[in-house]
Design a protein around this motif. Structure first.
Motif, PDB file in Angstrom:
ATOM      1  N   ASP A  35     100.325 126.653  20.052  1.00 45.49           N
ATOM      2  CA  ASP A  35      98.970 126.637  19.524  1.00 45.49           C
ATOM      3  C   ASP A  35      98.463 125.214  19.573  1.00 45.49           C
ATOM      4  O   ASP A  35      99.263 124.273  19.679  1.00 45.49           O
ATOM      5  N   ARG A  36      97.163 125.079  19.463  1.00 42.01           N
ATOM      6  CA  ARG A  36      96.593 123.733  19.382  1.00 42.01           C
ATOM      7  C   ARG A  36      96.620 123.292  17.906  1.00 42.01           C
ATOM      8  O   ARG A  36      96.414 124.109  17.024  1.00 42.01           O
TER       9      ARG A  36
ATOM     10  N   PHE B 118      96.113 125.888  29.052  1.00 39.95           N
ATOM     11  CA  PHE B 118      96.607 124.585  28.642  1.00 39.95           C
ATOM     12  C   PHE B 118      96.515 123.618  29.813  1.00 39.95           C
ATOM     13  O   PHE B 118      96.655 124.012  30.959  1.00 39.95           O
TER      14      PHE B 118
ATOM     15  N   GLN C 291     105.274 119.277  16.599  1.00 42.77           N
ATOM     16  CA  GLN C 291     104.174 118.988  17.496  1.00 42.77           C
ATOM     17  C   GLN C 291     104.678 118.208  18.703  1.00 42.77           C
ATOM     18  O   GLN C 291     105.704 117.534  18.638  1.00 42.77           O
TER      19      GLN C 291
ATOM     20  N   ASP D 259      97.821 118.137  26.901  1.00 44.29           N
ATOM     21  CA  ASP D 259      97.323 118.805  25.688  1.00 44.29           C
ATOM     22  C   ASP D 259      98.318 118.633  24.547  1.00 44.29           C
ATOM     23  O   ASP D 259      99.533 118.730  24.740  1.00 44.29           O
ATOM     24  N   ARG D 260      97.801 118.415  23.354  1.00 46.74           N
ATOM     25  CA  ARG D 260      98.601 118.383  22.133  1.00 46.74           C
ATOM     26  C   ARG D 260      98.813 119.824  21.677  1.00 46.74           C
ATOM     27  O   ARG D 260      97.875 120.628  21.704  1.00 46.74           O
ATOM     28  N   VAL D 261     100.044 120.164  21.296  1.00 45.89           N
ATOM     29  CA  VAL D 261     100.366 121.531  20.894  1.00 45.89           C
ATOM     30  C   VAL D 261     101.284 121.532  19.673  1.00 45.89           C
ATOM     31  O   VAL D 261     101.933 120.533  19.355  1.00 45.89           O
TER      32      VAL D 261
END
Length: 103
Positions: free
Chosen positions: A99-100, A44, A64, A48-50
């Motif tokens: 997770d993405r 990561f 999110q 980062d978007r997760v």
């Protein structure tokens, strides 16, 4: 047993990303990347978007957010600023629970 509750967590390893990214801040330092040292490996970057998943607090699953500064990481957990359900709140989450987003 008297052991540290996080003793099963892999150590945090930080690596400079050597990709062809754009300079976004005027500095020449590459962004940091989190890479878990154990199996499975997680990768990561700050920003980062997760999606939060597999958490014991069921209400937080599927929320999110964005990974914020690694300087706020603690005990092998990454800082995630949530988008909703208390917007702006930062929670510390184990990498295996991130997770993405799909799509």
């Amino acid at each position: 047993d008297g052991g540290d509750e996080y003793s099963d967590m892999p150590p945090l390893d930080y690596f400079a990303h050597r990709g062809g990214g754009q300079d976004k801040g005027g500095d020449d330092m590459a962004p940091l990347e989190y890479v878990g040292a154990g199996e499975p490996r997680f990768s990561f970057f700050e920003g980062d978007r997760v999606v939060l998943q597999r958490l014991s607090n069921q209400a937080m699953n599927s929320l999110q957010g964005t990974i914020v500064s690694f300087s706020k990481a603690q005990d092998g957990r990454l800082p995630v600023q949530l988008d909703s359900e208390r917007p702006g709140k930062v929670v510390l989450v184990k990498p295996e629970n991130l997770d993405r987003p799909s799509g």
